[in-house]
Enzyme design. Sequence first.
Site, PDB file in Angstrom:
ATOM      1  CB  SER A 114      65.579  44.079  86.191  1.00 49.84           C
ATOM      2  OG  SER A 114      65.534  44.837  85.022  1.00 49.84           O
TER       3      SER A 114
ATOM      4  CG  HIS B  91      67.128  40.459  84.624  1.00 47.13           C
ATOM      5  ND1 HIS B  91      66.922  39.021  84.080  1.00 47.13           N
ATOM      6  CD2 HIS B  91      66.308  41.432  83.588  1.00 47.13           C
ATOM      7  CE1 HIS B  91      66.163  39.335  83.083  1.00 47.13           C
ATOM      8  NE2 HIS B  91      65.675  40.573  82.890  1.00 47.13           N
TER       9      HIS B  91
ATOM     10  CG  ASP C 285      66.129  44.209  81.215  1.00 50.12           C
ATOM     11  OD1 ASP C 285      65.703  42.776  80.938  1.00 50.12           O
ATOM     12  OD2 ASP C 285      65.535  44.484  82.176  1.00 50.12           O
TER      13      ASP C 285
ATOM     14  CG  MET D 223      65.982  46.525  75.905  1.00 45.51           C
ATOM     15  SD  MET D 223      64.536  47.551  76.425  1.00 45.51           S
ATOM     16  CE  MET D 223      64.505  46.885  78.166  1.00 45.51           C
TER      17      MET D 223
ATOM     18  CG  HIS E  75      66.049  39.652  78.993  1.00 44.17           C
ATOM     19  ND1 HIS E  75      64.712  40.296  79.606  1.00 44.17           N
ATOM     20  CD2 HIS E  75      65.361  38.955  77.930  1.00 44.17           C
ATOM     21  CE1 HIS E  75      63.711  40.013  78.659  1.00 44.17           C
ATOM     22  NE2 HIS E  75      64.217  39.184  77.613  1.00 44.17           N
TER      23      HIS E  75
ATOM     24  CG  MET F 126      64.141  42.083  75.474  1.00 45.05           C
ATOM     25  SD  MET F 126      63.601  43.195  76.650  1.00 45.05           S
ATOM     26  CE  MET F 126      65.024  43.139  77.957  1.00 45.05           C
TER      27      MET F 126
ATOM     28  CG  MET G 287      59.342  38.794  78.101  1.00 47.40           C
ATOM     29  SD  MET G 287      60.308  39.797  79.035  1.00 47.40           S
ATOM     30  CE  MET G 287      59.700  41.084  79.457  1.00 47.40           C
TER      31      MET G 287
ATOM     32  CG  ASP H 287      61.871  40.370  82.912  1.00 47.16           C
ATOM     33  OD1 ASP H 287      61.705  41.217  83.854  1.00 47.16           O
ATOM     34  OD2 ASP H 287      62.807  40.316  81.830  1.00 47.16           O
TER      35      ASP H 287
HETATM   36  C1  DX5 Z   1      61.260  44.794  80.461  1.00 47.71           C
HETATM   37  C2  DX5 Z   1      62.333  44.007  81.194  1.00 47.71           C
HETATM   38  C3  DX5 Z   1      62.448  43.901  82.495  1.00 47.71           C
HETATM   39  C4  DX5 Z   1      62.183  44.968  83.473  1.00 47.71           C
HETATM   40  C5  DX5 Z   1      61.144  44.751  84.247  1.00 47.71           C
HETATM   41  O1  DX5 Z   1      61.374  44.380  79.000  1.00 47.71           O
HETATM   42  O2  DX5 Z   1      62.852  42.987  80.564  1.00 47.71           O
HETATM   43  O3  DX5 Z   1      63.526  43.210  83.151  1.00 47.71           O
HETATM   44  O4  DX5 Z   1      63.203  45.465  84.086  1.00 47.71           O
HETATM   45  O5  DX5 Z   1      60.552  45.962  85.014  1.00 47.71           O
HETATM   46  P1  DX5 Z   1      59.636  45.763  86.293  1.00 47.71           P
HETATM   47  O6  DX5 Z   1      60.222  45.019  87.212  1.00 47.71           O
HETATM   48  O7  DX5 Z   1      59.481  47.141  86.532  1.00 47.71           O
HETATM   49  O8  DX5 Z   1      58.519  45.505  85.666  1.00 47.71           O
HETATM   50 ZN    ZN Z   2      64.319  41.566  81.476  1.00 42.08          ZN
END
Ligand code: DX5
Ligand code: ZN
Length: 221
Positions: A7, A32, A34, A36, A66, A68, A137, A175
């Site tokens: 990620s 991956h 993210d 947001m 992903h 969010m 999650m 995740d």
């Molecule tokens: C958090 C993200 C994850 C994040 C995980 O909301 O969706 O993808 O990168 O990070 P780690 O592996 O550091 O917990």
């Molecule tokens: Zn994620």
Amino acid sequence: MAKLAPSILSCDFSRFQEELLSAYRGGAEIIHIDVMDGHFVPNFTFGLPILKAVRKILPEVIIDVHLMTDNPCFYIDDFIREGANMISFHLEAVADYSSVVDEIINRGANPGVALAPGTPWQCLSPVLDRLHYVLLMTVHPGFGGQRFIPGMEDKIASLRQEIRRRGLSTEIEIDGGVNDQNIEYLASCGASIIAAGSLVFAHQESIEERVRTLSKKIEPY
Ligand code: DX5
Ligand code: ZN
């Protein structure tokens, strides 16, 4: 065979290209991303320009977006056009998740539905057969580097059991909070794609070595 999905949330953006290439050399087949929006979750990250950069640097990699965000439908088209192969959105963010799944399928990407830790996977039961993956999650969505929430192992295992019972090939992506101690166990519980940020990018070891070592650990499952 479980796979690692680094990620990029935890990567050093001043060395973005180098770190991505290093993860790829280590054998990462999935990256991956993210997204947001600062509204669905209390954090902002990145959008299309970063996706385009990943696609340019790694033309062959599977890009796993992903979302969010609120209104995931608003973004799906653009993300797929720019090279996303897998897209997940949060069930908690939409009123009619089934139509969002259809939208992703119609646009030609692999659909996933993401569930916050408190949302039971049973909510997805009616669409499970149409999903390429379920993203569970294992921390509260929004930030990297959090602790794995205990009990999520049971959620992974019971979803895996249901997928087997129905004879499906649905992937379970997990995740958040994956670490050196739990990664192998989580794969054994039924996680087939393991997203990991800090475990891959915030470490002494080279990213290439890191991806290689972690992938080897989960490969047998
Ligand atoms: C958090 C993200 C994850 C994040 C995980 O909301 O969706 O993808 O990168 O990070 P780690 O592996 O550091 O917990
Ligand atoms: Zn994620």
